[in-house]
Design a protein around this motif. Sequence first.
Motif, mmCIF file in Angstrom:
data_model
loop_
_atom_site.group_PDB
_atom_site.id
_atom_site.type_symbol
_atom_site.label_atom_id
_atom_site.label_comp_id
_atom_site.label_asym_id
_atom_site.label_seq_id
_atom_site.Cartn_x
_atom_site.Cartn_y
_atom_site.Cartn_z
ATOM 1 N N LYS A 11 -1.600 -2.046 -3.238
ATOM 2 C CA LYS A 11 -2.128 -1.001 -4.120
ATOM 3 C C LYS A 11 -3.572 -0.689 -3.747
ATOM 4 O O LYS A 11 -4.508 -1.066 -4.445
ATOM 5 N N SER B 123 0.678 6.826 -4.432
ATOM 6 C CA SER B 123 1.530 5.762 -4.957
ATOM 7 C C SER B 123 1.642 4.666 -3.909
ATOM 8 O O SER B 123 1.205 4.840 -2.759
ATOM 9 N N GLU C 76 4.397 3.802 -2.608
ATOM 10 C CA GLU C 76 5.302 4.380 -1.613
ATOM 11 C C GLU C 76 4.517 5.226 -0.611
ATOM 12 O O GLU C 76 4.822 5.228 0.587
ATOM 13 N N ILE D 156 2.854 2.879 1.836
ATOM 14 C CA ILE D 156 3.806 2.397 2.841
ATOM 15 C C ILE D 156 4.056 3.469 3.894
ATOM 16 O O ILE D 156 4.051 3.200 5.097
ATOM 17 N N THR D 157 4.252 4.715 3.436
ATOM 18 C CA THR D 157 4.480 5.823 4.371
ATOM 19 C C THR D 157 3.274 6.029 5.281
ATOM 20 O O THR D 157 3.409 6.187 6.496
ATOM 21 N N SER E 249 2.673 3.102 7.701
ATOM 22 C CA SER E 249 3.782 3.039 8.658
ATOM 23 C C SER E 249 3.700 4.110 9.729
ATOM 24 O O SER E 249 4.511 4.109 10.674
ATOM 25 N N ILE F 281 9.425 -5.635 3.914
ATOM 26 C CA ILE F 281 9.128 -4.233 4.219
ATOM 27 C C ILE F 281 8.868 -4.062 5.715
ATOM 28 O O ILE F 281 9.391 -3.150 6.349
ATOM 29 N N LYS G 175 11.230 -1.846 8.146
ATOM 30 C CA LYS G 175 10.605 -0.658 8.736
ATOM 31 C C LYS G 175 10.658 -0.662 10.265
ATOM 32 O O LYS G 175 10.501 0.386 10.887
#
Length: 425
Positions: A176, A184, A186, A189-190, A193, A214, A218
């Motif tokens: 976070k 967010s 998410e 992570i996006t 990544s 994760i 991924k």
Amino acid sequence: MNIENLHSLFLECNSVCTDTRKIKKDDMFFALKGDNFNGNMYAEKALKKGAKYAVIDDNQYKTSAQAIVVNNVLETLQELAIFHRKHLNVPIIALTGSNGKTTTKELINAVLSQKYKTTATVGNLNNHIGVPLTLLSMDLNTEIGIVEMGANHLKEIEFLCHIAKPDYGYITNFGKAHLEGFGSVEGVITGKSEMYDYLMANNKTVFVNGNDTIQVNKTKGANRFVFGNNTFVDTTIEFIDAQPFVACKYNGLIIKSQLIGDYNFGNIAAAIAIGNYFKVADDAIKNAVENYIPTNNRSQIIKKGTNNIILDAYNANPTSMHAALLNFEKQTGPKIAVLGDMFELGNDAKKEHQNITDLATSLNIDKTIFIGENFYQSESDSKKVIQYKSFEDFKNDFDFTQMKNTTLLIKGSRGMALERVLELL
């Protein structure tokens, strides 16, 4: 002037500089602009202080032939870094993540420098300016480059990979952090990544912590090197203990670090695994990890009188704060936590600060001092909690002279500058 010609001039220089206060003889000065400054205005000063050339983007400041006019100084800096990276053709390891980037980068550098001539990001120069500066600090002697990449919004890591063109990559974790920009977890992570996306699209190698679901999911189908204590890993690194410092087992060796907190196990394991991949001798890996001492307000252990201080005030987000508190609870004796606001949380700020307040209250910590407007607004009826709206309020009210034989945790976002607490002890 085209980039190839500019690069030829760059090779005549000792290094690149963007701050006239740090100019050294024969530097190449880049006149960057910001919200409150215009580097063009300092070009002549840079040349007088010994810079060999000054790169500017405003003709009115061209006072000599040493001033090179380009369309955009920042874009030119980035293009020069791309050209230089191709010129050197050195293997680059890139790393990003929500927490532990700089510590992991320092550990990787400590391990690899046992065998190779490495050049790594200095401090946390990990953005659209810092990454080019890191690349331009490499020379023909560099055998491996280690580039830290930070991001607070989508497409930033993608852009930094376009500049650095890494051959290897590692993401420490997803947490976070920078929720205001990413929107967010998410989104985090996006965004992080994007490094995986680049490496996989270019058939490069990904280092993966096999204990992180994760990361494993991924990187399916990637050319990857996996480490951890699961059965399918390429190299096994076993967690042993974190009291008082993290210790682990690798190839029969017991490695005892000078880092606190079991959350640092992943950072240490990554450095060991990458050392293993690059064939650094086991005893050299052990030596590097055991002799690494954290600095710059990151998990530093400081003794003040009869008190022990865990200074982790370089930065904070909900994930790192949560981990730090859980680890702090394991400390023996009287414990006081001094926690500062966490920044860049956007609409989640109130909820996340309340979560940390509730967590601290529930733990076996004698007293928690919260500093900052967000923590001040959190609700708590616990007698173990003291809230201050500002550092000045805290400084003027709290009496530290009463503390004896106490362990302190000091943690907050960079803007809170909680290392100032040391001055009060």
